[in-house]
Design an enzyme around this catalytic site. Structure first.
Site, PDB file in Angstrom:
ATOM      1  N   LYS A 158       0.824  -1.207   0.000  1.00  0.00           N
ATOM      2  CA  LYS A 158       0.000   0.000   0.000  1.00  0.00           C
ATOM      3  C   LYS A 158       0.861   1.261   0.000  1.00  0.00           C
ATOM      4  CE  LYS A 158      -3.621  -0.052   2.709  1.00  0.00           C
ATOM      5  NZ  LYS A 158      -4.469  -0.148   3.941  1.00  0.00           N
ATOM      6  N   LYS A 237     -16.180   3.191  -2.114  1.00  0.00           N
ATOM      7  CA  LYS A 237     -17.422   2.847  -1.427  1.00  0.00           C
ATOM      8  C   LYS A 237     -18.636   3.213  -2.279  1.00  0.00           C
ATOM      9  CE  LYS A 237     -15.019   4.099   2.827  1.00  0.00           C
ATOM     10  NZ  LYS A 237     -14.863   5.150   3.850  1.00  0.00           N
ATOM     11  N   ARG A 291     -11.022  14.502   8.251  1.00  0.00           N
ATOM     12  CA  ARG A 291     -11.963  15.381   7.547  1.00  0.00           C
ATOM     13  C   ARG A 291     -13.364  14.825   7.700  1.00  0.00           C
ATOM     14  NH1 ARG A 291     -13.216  11.939   3.465  1.00  0.00           N
ATOM     15  NH2 ARG A 291     -11.535  10.704   2.537  1.00  0.00           N
TER      16      ARG A 291
END
Length: 448
Positions: A158, A237, A291
């Site tokens: 990653k 998503k 955020r």
């Protein structure tokens, strides 16, 4: 309280922030590119300033233009929304250096959590469980192969500065590690300007669970429960739920207590979301988003808390005004992200919206900046609406979702509404029986 807030974003989230400010009696400034001159948030804001041509780098990522807009309009705070500059620590520092409040976490915490390696180290030090993986950055193929043998296959490589599935590759055996490592680093460099990567054990059937938190500047931290974000395609998503069909109140409370204690210890402020993989009853931290999240409305629906309003209040120096024991969880909520994409190929479909009708009724919410006659530009993210439903129980919420999807009309462009209707009718989804790999298989079955 602030007198005027500049909204450094566009689309539905800019409109969402405007509405929260309007209800608080706070004036708003909309900034926009030339492509967004007729956008809904521009029409409704108290003032608007054009900050550049359509490419985001020349407008919504143009820091000098945004600061100039704040100066000429007299804005005393900037809300970055999500995406664009929302997790840019340098931007937050510059805003604060100009005497303007940044409605979000401190630059130091944005920087800490933006580096995925440092975020994991911090959470490990604070006692938050992690996915087994490398101790830090992996700097060679040989080190990657040795790490993979140590933690066991399959493994995930990653990007340290990444997100959204970019710079992320799976290796299922040692012969695949070298290529996965090189591709992940190249993608990370191209996407984030940073080719550092790390490794984690690749879990075969996890759910993606995240926890919403708020923290004020007085050391008060509360959580607002979990969201299940397991329905993903290529790490993006599509559907979120609050709470998760897989968790009970005891699991939520235990995770929440650990997380709020950890964030209080580092002095975190404003909104944040900690993301976990959950498998066999065990949580493992993967990253934190400093955020507001796209999926924040499902949390608002079950908690009755306006998270944007709370962000503004915290940035203005106000206390939360309530403790964890006063946060209540009522019923179940589901959100569908509706994008301007072909529902089968997922190719973007910008264009003119000829007709638009949003569903309504009890327990139905639509966050969207669309209107009939609006032209969806090709320059930005394809999200055009979020359909959110709430019910006393998950079956009731699902029934409302089906009804609302049938009512929803977006004519003139292709959208993913047909895909969401298929998902809502699927028996496995109805049973809550899915993992992060479920949607890929579901989409493949539909294409076959």
């Amino acid at each position: 309280m602030f007198g005027k807030v500049l909204i450094a974003n566009r689309g539905e989230i800019a409109l969402r922030i405007h509405r929260a400010c309007q209800e608080m009696g706070v004036r708003t400034v909309a900034v926009h590119s030339t492509a967004d001159a007729n956008a809904m948030h521009v029409r409704l804001a108290d003032e608007s300033v054009c900050i550049g041509p359509p490419p985001a780098r020349d407008s919504y990522l143009n820091v000098p233009a945004i600061l100039s807009a704040a100066a000429i309009t007299g804005a005393d705070a900037i809300h970055p929304g999500y995406g664009f500059l929302s997790e840019n620590a340098e931007f937050a520092e510059i805003v604060e250096a100009h005497g303007i409040a940044f409605i979000g976490p401190s630059p130091s915490h944005i920087r800490m959590m933006g580096d995925k390696i440092e975020a994991k180290r911090t959470m490990a030090r604070l006692g938050v469980p992690l996915v087994p993986g490398s101790d830090g950055e992996v700097t060679s193929v040989e080190e990657a192969e040795a790490t993979a043998r140590r933690i066991g296959f399959p493994v995930l490589i990653k990007a340290a500065a990444g997100g959204g599935g970019r710079g992320m590759k799976v290796a299922r055996r040692v012969e695949e590690v070298g290529e996965a490592y090189r591709v992940a680093r190249a993608e990370a460099k191209a996407a984030f300007g940073n080719d550092a990567v790390y490794m984690e054990k690749y879990l075969d059937r996890p759910r993606h669970i995240e926890l919403q938190v708020l923290a004020d500047t007085y050391g008060n931290v509360v959580h607002f429960g979990e969201r299940d974000c397991s329905l993903q395609r290529r790490h993006q998503k599509l559907v979120e739920e609050a709470g998760s069909p897989a968790l009970d109140a005891a699991a939520r409370d235990a995770l929440g207590a650990r997380v709020t204690k950890a964030l209080a210890e580092i002095g975190y402020r404003n909104a944040g979301t900690l993301e976990f993989l959950w498998q066999d009853g065990q949580f493992a931290f993967i990253e934190m988003n400093t955020r507001l999240q796209v999926e924040h409305p499902v949390t608002e629906m079950v908690c009755g808390i306006d998270l944007v309003r709370e962000q503004v209040r915290i940035a203005a120096g106000q206390k939360l005004g309530y403790g964890q024991e006063e946060v209540r969880f009522d019923g179940h909520a589901i959100e569908c992200r509706i994008t301007a994409e072909d529902p089968d190929t997922f190719m973007p479909t910008p264009g003119r919206v000829h007709a638009y009708h949003a569903p309504g009724g009890l327990g139905v919410r639509v966050d969207s900046a669309l209107y009939a006659g609006y032209s969806v530009p090709p320059h930005y993210d394809s999200l055009v609406a979020k359909l959110v439903v709430h019910g006393t129980t998950r079956p009731q919420a699902l029934a409302r979702l089906k009804r609302a999807l049938d009512e929803f009309v977006i004519d003139g462009i292709s959208t993913t509404l047909p895909l969401h209707r298929r998902i809502a009718e699927d028996p496995e989804f109805a049973a809550g029986d899915y993992t992060i790999h479920w949607l890929e298989r579901f989409v493949a079955r539909g294409a076959a």
